[in-house]
Scaffold this motif. Structure first.
Motif, PDB file in Angstrom:
ATOM      1  N   THR A 152      -8.094   0.254   6.941  1.00 47.29           N
ATOM      2  CA  THR A 152      -7.643   0.778   5.796  1.00 47.29           C
ATOM      3  C   THR A 152      -7.340   2.230   5.916  1.00 47.29           C
ATOM      4  O   THR A 152      -6.686   2.912   4.920  1.00 47.29           O
ATOM      5  CB  THR A 152      -8.181   0.476   4.456  1.00 47.29           C
ATOM      6  N   GLN A 153      -7.823   2.985   7.018  1.00 38.97           N
ATOM      7  CA  GLN A 153      -7.727   4.199   7.104  1.00 38.97           C
ATOM      8  C   GLN A 153      -7.152   4.627   8.678  1.00 38.97           C
ATOM      9  O   GLN A 153      -7.344   4.031   9.415  1.00 38.97           O
ATOM     10  CB  GLN A 153      -9.011   4.874   6.977  1.00 38.97           C
ATOM     11  N   PRO A 154      -6.308   5.583   8.457  1.00 39.13           N
ATOM     12  CA  PRO A 154      -5.762   5.971   9.952  1.00 39.13           C
ATOM     13  C   PRO A 154      -6.994   6.682  10.938  1.00 39.13           C
ATOM     14  O   PRO A 154      -8.073   6.765  10.350  1.00 39.13           O
ATOM     15  CB  PRO A 154      -4.710   7.177   9.743  1.00 39.13           C
ATOM     16  N   VAL A 155      -6.684   6.527  12.168  1.00 39.67           N
ATOM     17  CA  VAL A 155      -7.748   7.277  12.949  1.00 39.67           C
ATOM     18  C   VAL A 155      -7.732   9.002  12.563  1.00 39.67           C
ATOM     19  O   VAL A 155      -6.873   9.375  12.101  1.00 39.67           O
ATOM     20  CB  VAL A 155      -7.227   7.222  14.439  1.00 39.67           C
ATOM     21  N   ARG A 200      -2.304   5.180  13.478  1.00 41.85           N
ATOM     22  CA  ARG A 200      -2.104   4.291  11.935  1.00 41.85           C
ATOM     23  C   ARG A 200      -2.690   2.979  12.537  1.00 41.85           C
ATOM     24  O   ARG A 200      -1.955   1.889  12.004  1.00 41.85           O
ATOM     25  CB  ARG A 200      -0.651   4.315  11.789  1.00 41.85           C
ATOM     26  N   ARG A 201      -3.945   2.843  12.920  1.00 39.64           N
ATOM     27  CA  ARG A 201      -4.644   1.575  13.049  1.00 39.64           C
ATOM     28  C   ARG A 201      -4.515   0.811  11.829  1.00 39.64           C
ATOM     29  O   ARG A 201      -4.632  -0.547  11.548  1.00 39.64           O
ATOM     30  CB  ARG A 201      -5.946   1.555  13.611  1.00 39.64           C
ATOM     31  N   ASP A 202      -4.440   1.340  10.581  1.00 40.51           N
ATOM     32  CA  ASP A 202      -4.329   0.609   9.357  1.00 40.51           C
ATOM     33  C   ASP A 202      -2.981   0.411   8.848  1.00 40.51           C
ATOM     34  O   ASP A 202      -2.938  -0.358   7.841  1.00 40.51           O
ATOM     35  CB  ASP A 202      -4.878   1.724   8.252  1.00 40.51           C
ATOM     36  N   ALA A 203      -1.991   0.394   9.717  1.00 41.28           N
ATOM     37  CA  ALA A 203      -0.704  -0.048   9.303  1.00 41.28           C
ATOM     38  C   ALA A 203      -0.246  -1.314   9.823  1.00 41.28           C
ATOM     39  O   ALA A 203       0.666  -1.804   9.294  1.00 41.28           O
ATOM     40  CB  ALA A 203       0.202   0.958   9.693  1.00 41.28           C
ATOM     41  N   GLY A 210       5.438   3.461   5.415  1.00 43.36           N
ATOM     42  CA  GLY A 210       5.107   4.830   6.131  1.00 43.36           C
ATOM     43  C   GLY A 210       5.322   4.848   7.464  1.00 43.36           C
ATOM     44  O   GLY A 210       6.150   5.622   8.165  1.00 43.36           O
ATOM     45  N   LEU A 211       4.694   3.822   8.142  1.00 51.50           N
ATOM     46  CA  LEU A 211       4.895   4.106   9.692  1.00 51.50           C
ATOM     47  C   LEU A 211       6.322   3.743  10.262  1.00 51.50           C
ATOM     48  O   LEU A 211       6.949   4.455  10.734  1.00 51.50           O
ATOM     49  CB  LEU A 211       3.752   3.190  10.529  1.00 51.50           C
ATOM     50  N   PRO A 212       6.720   2.447   9.934  1.00 50.19           N
ATOM     51  CA  PRO A 212       8.165   2.099  10.288  1.00 50.19           C
ATOM     52  C   PRO A 212       9.093   2.953   9.676  1.00 50.19           C
ATOM     53  O   PRO A 212      10.030   3.354  10.244  1.00 50.19           O
ATOM     54  CB  PRO A 212       8.209   0.579   9.911  1.00 50.19           C
ATOM     55  N   ASP A 213       8.674   3.502   8.387  1.00 55.98           N
ATOM     56  CA  ASP A 213       9.631   4.474   7.989  1.00 55.98           C
ATOM     57  C   ASP A 213       9.704   5.540   8.558  1.00 55.98           C
ATOM     58  O   ASP A 213      10.871   6.367   8.695  1.00 55.98           O
ATOM     59  CB  ASP A 213       9.272   4.558   6.435  1.00 55.98           C
TER      60      ASP A 213
END
Length: 137
Positions: free
Chosen positions: A57-60, A99-102, A123-126
């Protein structure tokens, strides 16, 4: 066939077609970079408890990815660099690695199995779309 050899052959075929058929005065060509997976997270971040992106649930933290570059990035760099026509690389790889959390894993309820190939967290695809939009301007 080794997957990187196959990827190189496919991308080279595409590159030859672009070089032979695209008029850069009339057409802008984009290539989206590698969308990484996080199936081997333990090896990539040193966390001996994390086998993949499940429950992340958290990015690297930081701005470098501990697992290094995706091997296919070298193929992309080599093939696009050898093209005679300009191609705009939408380089999404590092920001996606961080963004392992995405992935849908932590947000898919009781869905069985891992899904480190798709992206669902806003967030990421955006951001990928924002990179494309900025390149179009």
């Amino acid at each position: 066939m080794d997957r990187l050899v196959a990827f190189n052959k496919g991308l080279t075929t595409w590159a030859k077609w672009v070089d032979a058929n695209i008029n850069p005065a009339a057409t802008k060509v984009f290539f989206q970079g590698i969308s990484p997976t996080h199936y081997k997270l333990r090896e990539q971040n040193g966390d001996t408890n994390a086998k993949n992106c499940y429950g992340q649930t958290q990015p690297v933290s930081g701005s470098t990815y501990p697992g290094g570059p995706v091997p296919a990035q070298g193929v992309v760099t080599s093939v696009l660099g050898a093209m005679s026509k300009p191609v705009h690389l939408l380089d999404i790889t590092l920001l996606s690695q961080l963004r392992r959390d995405a992935h849908p894993s932590a947000y898919s309820g009781d869905h069985p199995g891992m899904d480190c190939s798709h992206w669902c967290l806003a967030g990421l695809p955006d951001t990928w779309n924002q990179i494309l939009y900025a390149a179009l301007l």
